[in-house]
Scaffold this active site. Structure first.
Site, PDB file in Angstrom:
ATOM      1  N   ASN A   1      -0.420  40.608  -6.488  1.00  0.00           N
ATOM      2  CA  ASN A   1      -0.892  42.058  -6.152  1.00  0.00           C
ATOM      3  C   ASN A   1      -2.238  42.022  -5.697  1.00  0.00           C
ATOM      4  O   ASN A   1      -3.085  41.696  -6.267  1.00  0.00           O
ATOM      5  CB  ASN A   1      -0.784  42.871  -7.537  1.00  0.00           C
ATOM      6  CG  ASN A   1      -1.171  44.344  -7.298  1.00  0.00           C
ATOM      7  OD1 ASN A   1      -1.235  44.691  -6.163  1.00  0.00           O
ATOM      8  ND2 ASN A   1      -1.308  44.885  -8.635  1.00  0.00           N
ATOM      9  N   TRP A   2      -2.169  42.249  -4.510  1.00  0.00           N
ATOM     10  CA  TRP A   2      -3.660  42.201  -3.699  1.00  0.00           C
ATOM     11  C   TRP A   2      -4.278  43.312  -3.921  1.00  0.00           C
ATOM     12  O   TRP A   2      -5.554  43.302  -3.501  1.00  0.00           O
ATOM     13  CB  TRP A   2      -3.224  42.064  -2.065  1.00  0.00           C
ATOM     14  CG  TRP A   2      -2.484  40.591  -1.742  1.00  0.00           C
ATOM     15  CD1 TRP A   2      -2.049  39.886  -2.737  1.00  0.00           C
ATOM     16  CD2 TRP A   2      -2.151  40.146  -0.399  1.00  0.00           C
ATOM     17  NE1 TRP A   2      -1.584  38.737  -1.877  1.00  0.00           N
ATOM     18  CE2 TRP A   2      -1.489  38.738  -0.505  1.00  0.00           C
ATOM     19  CE3 TRP A   2      -2.268  40.512   0.915  1.00  0.00           C
ATOM     20  CZ2 TRP A   2      -1.304  38.365   0.603  1.00  0.00           C
ATOM     21  CZ3 TRP A   2      -2.185  39.910   1.920  1.00  0.00           C
ATOM     22  CH2 TRP A   2      -1.507  38.776   1.853  1.00  0.00           C
ATOM     23  N   LYS A   3      -3.923  44.455  -4.495  1.00  0.00           N
ATOM     24  CA  LYS A   3      -4.584  45.779  -4.702  1.00  0.00           C
ATOM     25  C   LYS A   3      -5.127  46.239  -3.589  1.00  0.00           C
ATOM     26  O   LYS A   3      -4.758  45.988  -2.448  1.00  0.00           O
ATOM     27  CB  LYS A   3      -5.655  45.327  -5.919  1.00  0.00           C
ATOM     28  CG  LYS A   3      -4.723  44.832  -7.172  1.00  0.00           C
ATOM     29  CD  LYS A   3      -5.497  44.881  -8.460  1.00  0.00           C
ATOM     30  CE  LYS A   3      -4.506  44.371  -9.641  1.00  0.00           C
ATOM     31  NZ  LYS A   3      -5.183  44.278 -10.840  1.00  0.00           N
TER      32      LYS A   3
ATOM     33  N   HIS B   1       2.145  50.067 -12.820  1.00  0.00           N
ATOM     34  CA  HIS B   1       1.010  49.438 -13.222  1.00  0.00           C
ATOM     35  C   HIS B   1      -0.231  50.345 -13.856  1.00  0.00           C
ATOM     36  O   HIS B   1      -0.382  51.299 -13.661  1.00  0.00           O
ATOM     37  CB  HIS B   1       0.423  48.923 -11.599  1.00  0.00           C
ATOM     38  CG  HIS B   1      -0.517  47.834 -11.820  1.00  0.00           C
ATOM     39  ND1 HIS B   1      -1.862  48.314 -11.997  1.00  0.00           N
ATOM     40  CD2 HIS B   1      -0.473  46.601 -11.893  1.00  0.00           C
ATOM     41  CE1 HIS B   1      -2.773  47.095 -12.222  1.00  0.00           C
ATOM     42  NE2 HIS B   1      -1.756  46.297 -12.072  1.00  0.00           N
TER      43      HIS B   1
ATOM     44  N   GLU C   1      -3.264  50.501 -13.298  1.00  0.00           N
ATOM     45  CA  GLU C   1      -4.384  51.190 -12.588  1.00  0.00           C
ATOM     46  C   GLU C   1      -3.676  52.673 -12.157  1.00  0.00           C
ATOM     47  O   GLU C   1      -4.097  53.585 -11.942  1.00  0.00           O
ATOM     48  CB  GLU C   1      -4.674  50.266 -11.638  1.00  0.00           C
ATOM     49  CG  GLU C   1      -5.704  49.318 -12.124  1.00  0.00           C
ATOM     50  CD  GLU C   1      -5.687  47.922 -11.234  1.00  0.00           C
ATOM     51  OE1 GLU C   1      -5.083  47.748  -9.963  1.00  0.00           O
ATOM     52  OE2 GLU C   1      -6.289  46.834 -11.889  1.00  0.00           O
TER      53      GLU C   1
ATOM     54  N   GLU D   1       1.502  43.451 -19.218  1.00  0.00           N
ATOM     55  CA  GLU D   1       0.199  43.597 -18.758  1.00  0.00           C
ATOM     56  C   GLU D   1      -0.745  44.266 -20.012  1.00  0.00           C
ATOM     57  O   GLU D   1      -1.058  45.400 -19.591  1.00  0.00           O
ATOM     58  CB  GLU D   1      -0.186  44.083 -17.479  1.00  0.00           C
ATOM     59  CG  GLU D   1       0.855  43.439 -16.464  1.00  0.00           C
ATOM     60  CD  GLU D   1       0.228  43.471 -15.354  1.00  0.00           C
ATOM     61  OE1 GLU D   1      -0.174  42.368 -14.676  1.00  0.00           O
ATOM     62  OE2 GLU D   1       0.237  44.590 -14.645  1.00  0.00           O
TER      63      GLU D   1
ATOM     64  N   GLY E   1      -8.113  41.965 -14.926  1.00  0.00           N
ATOM     65  CA  GLY E   1      -9.390  41.864 -13.992  1.00  0.00           C
ATOM     66  C   GLY E   1     -10.759  41.761 -14.951  1.00  0.00           C
ATOM     67  O   GLY E   1     -11.590  41.815 -14.519  1.00  0.00           O
TER      68      GLY E   1
ATOM     69  N   SER F   1      -5.349  38.659 -15.948  1.00  0.00           N
ATOM     70  CA  SER F   1      -6.412  37.326 -15.877  1.00  0.00           C
ATOM     71  C   SER F   1      -5.736  36.013 -15.720  1.00  0.00           C
ATOM     72  O   SER F   1      -6.364  35.165 -16.474  1.00  0.00           O
ATOM     73  CB  SER F   1      -7.461  37.662 -16.849  1.00  0.00           C
ATOM     74  OG  SER F   1      -8.273  38.695 -16.766  1.00  0.00           O
TER      75      SER F   1
ATOM     76  N   GLY G   1      -3.479  39.535 -10.226  1.00  0.00           N
ATOM     77  CA  GLY G   1      -4.200  40.123  -9.338  1.00  0.00           C
ATOM     78  C   GLY G   1      -5.262  39.310  -8.575  1.00  0.00           C
ATOM     79  O   GLY G   1      -5.141  38.876  -7.547  1.00  0.00           O
TER      80      GLY G   1
END
Ligand code: PGA
Length: 257
Positions: free
Chosen positions: A13-15, A100, A102, A172, A178, A218, A239
């Site tokens: 997931n490149w966000k 997700h 976020e 998650e 992160g 992470s 991530g």
């Protein structure tokens, strides 16, 4: 069904990272490093680079697939700024993320919106990686299992067992995303076992044994082998480490078992 029968999955997931040149360079390096893995490998670039990442992948004979981080569930219409599933398919995406953390906790998506998105994507024939997981305060209050259960039941509400082959789950813990903090492999395995048990109670033992459950938060080359060695951890949603093809490749390699 044993662990070995579930094909390992690693998502990158490149966000909201990369730019045009960086996305092209990254996918080139990812396909070189991980393009012939036996694991299922999917990258989730930002929308605006989907086409060029897809173009860089095509013709390389790679096993890596293209996915999208988000979408709007309505088919089309007056939805300023939104991207539909048919647009994503048009760009070559075959997988999407829903739930997700976020999008839940920063952008404010509700369980019911996540459910609507999940169902729309499944109906559109896409693979869905449905993410669930608890906040730090929920963990400290002993609510981890209850939160996972609520998010799983809500996310899959109305999803038929016949569609579960298109679903991958990702546990998650939000406090691990992160942050450099990872759940211990034992804690993660415990959560995964409970999630698999929930799938059994919601559907069937067969559905539970086939369901891939990823860990995210992470994951790095240094902890992936231990995490993926746990019997109910079938890969990862990555991530930060997915932005480096060598790190991501080492994580993909860690699924070999
Ligand atoms: P991270 O992100 O690997 O940077 O913790 C994981 C995720 O958000 O899926």
């Amino acid at each position: 069904m044993s662990t070995a029968d579930r094909k390992p999955f690693v998502g990158g997931n490149w966000k909201m990272n990369t730019n045009s040149a960086g996305a092209s360079a990254l996918i080139g390096a990812v396909t070189d490093r991980s393009g012939s893995s036996d694991a299922e490998v999917v990258v989730y670039p930002p929308f605006v680079y989907l086409r060029e990442v897809g173009a860089a992948m095509s013709g390389k004979g790679t096993n890596v697939r293209l996915g999208a981080q988000d979408f709007r569930h309505e088919p089309d219409g007056a939805m300023t700024g939104c991207i539909s599933l048919s647009m994503l398919k048009d760009c070559g995406a075959t997988s999407v993320l829903t739930g997700h953390s976020e999008r839940r906790h920063v952008i404010g998506e509700s369980d019911s919106l996540i459910n609507a998105k999940t169902k729309a994507a499944l109906d559109a024939g896409m693979q869905v990686v449905l993410c669930i997981g608890e906040l730090l305060e929920e963990r400290e209050a002993g609510q981890t299992d209850a939160v996972n259960e609520r998010q799983l039941r809500a996310g899959l509400d109305g999803v038929a067992e016949s569609q579960l082959g298109q679903v991958v789950l990702a546990y998650e813990p939000v406090w691990a995303i992160g942050t450099g903090k990872t759940a211990t492999s034992g804690d993660a395995q415990d959560a995964h076992t409970k999630i698999r048990g929930l799938v059994e109670s919601m559907y069937s033992a067969d559905a539970a044994s086939k369901m891939r459950i990823l860990y995210g938060g992470s994951v790095k080359p240094g902890n992936a082998v231990e995490l993926f060695g746990m019997p109910d951890i079938d890969g990862g949603l990555i991530g930060g480490a997915s932005l480096n093809a060598d790190d991501f490749g080492a994580i993909v390699d860690a699924t070999g078992r």
